[in-house]
Scaffold this active site. Structure first.
Site, PDB file in Angstrom:
ATOM      1  N   HIS A 372       0.815  -1.216   0.000  1.00 27.75           N
ATOM      2  CA  HIS A 372       0.000   0.000   0.000  1.00 27.75           C
ATOM      3  C   HIS A 372       0.851   1.270   0.000  1.00 27.75           C
ATOM      4  CE1 HIS A 372      -3.679   2.080   0.075  1.00 27.75           C
ATOM      5  NE2 HIS A 372      -4.358   1.296   0.874  1.00 27.75           N
ATOM      6  N   ASP A 376      -2.362   2.533  -4.448  1.00 30.73           N
ATOM      7  CA  ASP A 376      -3.636   2.520  -3.732  1.00 30.73           C
ATOM      8  C   ASP A 376      -4.599   1.540  -4.382  1.00 30.73           C
ATOM      9  OD1 ASP A 376      -2.839   4.504  -1.878  1.00 30.73           O
ATOM     10  OD2 ASP A 376      -3.215   6.042  -3.387  1.00 30.73           O
TER      11      ASP A 376
END
Length: 403
Positions: A372, A376
């Site tokens: 992450h 995204d």
């Protein structure tokens, strides 16, 4: 008299901070130790308390700006008005709580830290605050809670060892130790998220059945479903360079490195472990060339003959457990890569078509895990959707090298 509010050094490694939000506005009366703004350092978000008192006259640094330690953030004017307010401090309580475990000891706690302590069952009287003037802040409570969990795990492990003292102890091989260390580091240090999607692989099944025998006869290699997966992933990575990347946690200056080459790792199970041989520049190879490389590397892996350079430089990994009958699973990112694809078994399932007809189709479930820090959810979702389109497209470079 006009006084400065400067950005303090809140921990030993802090060099700069970003202004997240001002908790006061121009014209407000400020007292010493009042929380006045929230800043974000490379480690955490922290409250900054005022070291002066008076009326907030001017804000110099706006929210969203990053400035070094010692920068003047605002100006406060002190005078008769602020002196009068000082005498009526009951009307302007500091936004924090004091806990008095004894007659002489007072613990200063931020509201967020108090809430987390209550949720996690942490005893605030046993925490040494790292905030200004020893204040207990959110980070302190989070670390204390983690220590409680770690201690609990250690105690549980000792209990288990005591209860099962008559069991067989299996010492770890060097490979098992390495896997344990790398996967623990990945799980602890890489914030990961997963996206799942089912895909119809009818076109691959039909194409493979049509050409597998002739290719095996002419090229001496047997096409597998993994070869199609490798080429599909490689071609999709060309369109999504941020997935073909690594998050480089360089001290003080982290960045994302988008790799020029597309090198696909394929997880291969061996006795008491797994290895990940790498097919370099997979986007430049035909299906037959990928099959030749894959066959050679897998054979070497199972014989323990892989060279170090044949396991280095991977930019994305595929793990396929369909051969052992697994329908779907989630894989852990293999640092420093950004993504890994977990592939399940091909299952004949009913599918509703656009014409509202129910047909039986060969389907697989793909689970993509991502770092992450690098991408995204929306970007990862588009990558997986494009990969599924490629798998269903019927467009493959079987004989010719991709240009």
């Amino acid at each position: 008299m006009r006084q400065e509010i400067v950005l303090p050094k809140l921990d030993s490694s802090m060099e700069e901070a970003r202004i997240v939000s001002w908790e006061v506005k121009i014209g407000d009366i400020i007292k010493i130790d009042d929380p006045i703004l929230i800043v974000e350092t490379e480690k955490s978000s922290l409250e900054v308390e005022s070291e002066v008192e008076g009326t907030l006259e001017e804000i110099v640094v706006d929210e969203g700006e990053t400035v070094p330690v010692g920068t003047v953030l605002a100006y406060v004017s002190s005078g008769k008005h602020s002196t009068e307010q000082k005498g009526s401090s009951d009307h302007n309580p500091v936004k924090e709580e004091n806990i008095s475990p004894g007659k002489t000891e007072r613990i200063r706690v931020s509201p967020a830290a108090r809430r987390l302590a209550k949720q996690r069952g942490v005893d605030l009287t046993k925490i040494k605050g790292s905030g200004p003037r020893g204040r207990v802040i959110l980070k302190d409570v989070a670390e204390a809670a983690a220590n409680v969990v770690n201690q609990s795990v250690k105690t549980e492990n000792k209990v288990i060892a005591s209860i099962h003292a008559k069991g067989k102890r299996v010492n770890l091989t060097s490979m098992r130790k390495t896997i344990a260390q790398r996967m623990t580091a990945s799980f602890m240090n890489v914030p990961q998220f997963q996206i799942k999607k089912r895909v119809d692989v009818s076109s691959i099944v039909q194409l493979r059945q049509a050409v597998v025998s002739s290719i095996e006869h002419s090229a001496g290699v047997r096409l597998s479903f993994n070869d199609f997966l490798i080429q599909a992933v490689a071609l999709t990575l060309k369109k999504f360079p941020r997935v073909n990347a690594s998050f480089i946690d360089s001290e003080g200056d982290p960045y994302i490195l988008e790799h020029e080459d597309i090198n696909i790792g394929l997880a291969v199970a061996i006795d008491d472990g797994l290895v990940v041989p790498v097919i370099h520049q997979a986007d430049q190879l035909s299906l037959i060339e990928i099959a030749e490389k894959r066959t050679e590397l897998v054979e070497k892996a199972r014989k323990g003959l892989l060279k170090p350079e044949e396991m280095r430089g991977g930019t994305f990994t595929i793990s396929n457990l369909g051969s052992v009958g697994v329908d779907e699973f989630v894989a852990i990112v293999n640092p420093p890569e950004t993504g890994i694809l977990a592939v399940g078994n091909i299952i004949e399932q009913p599918v509703l078509t656009n014409r509202h007809e129910t047909l039986i189709k060969p389907m697989i479930t793909l689970n993509a895990s991502y770092d992450h820090r690098t991408i995204d959810g929306a970007y990862g979702g588009r990558f997986l959707a494009q990969l599924c389109d490629q798998l269903q497209s019927g467009q493959w470079n079987i004989f010719s090298t991709v240009k």
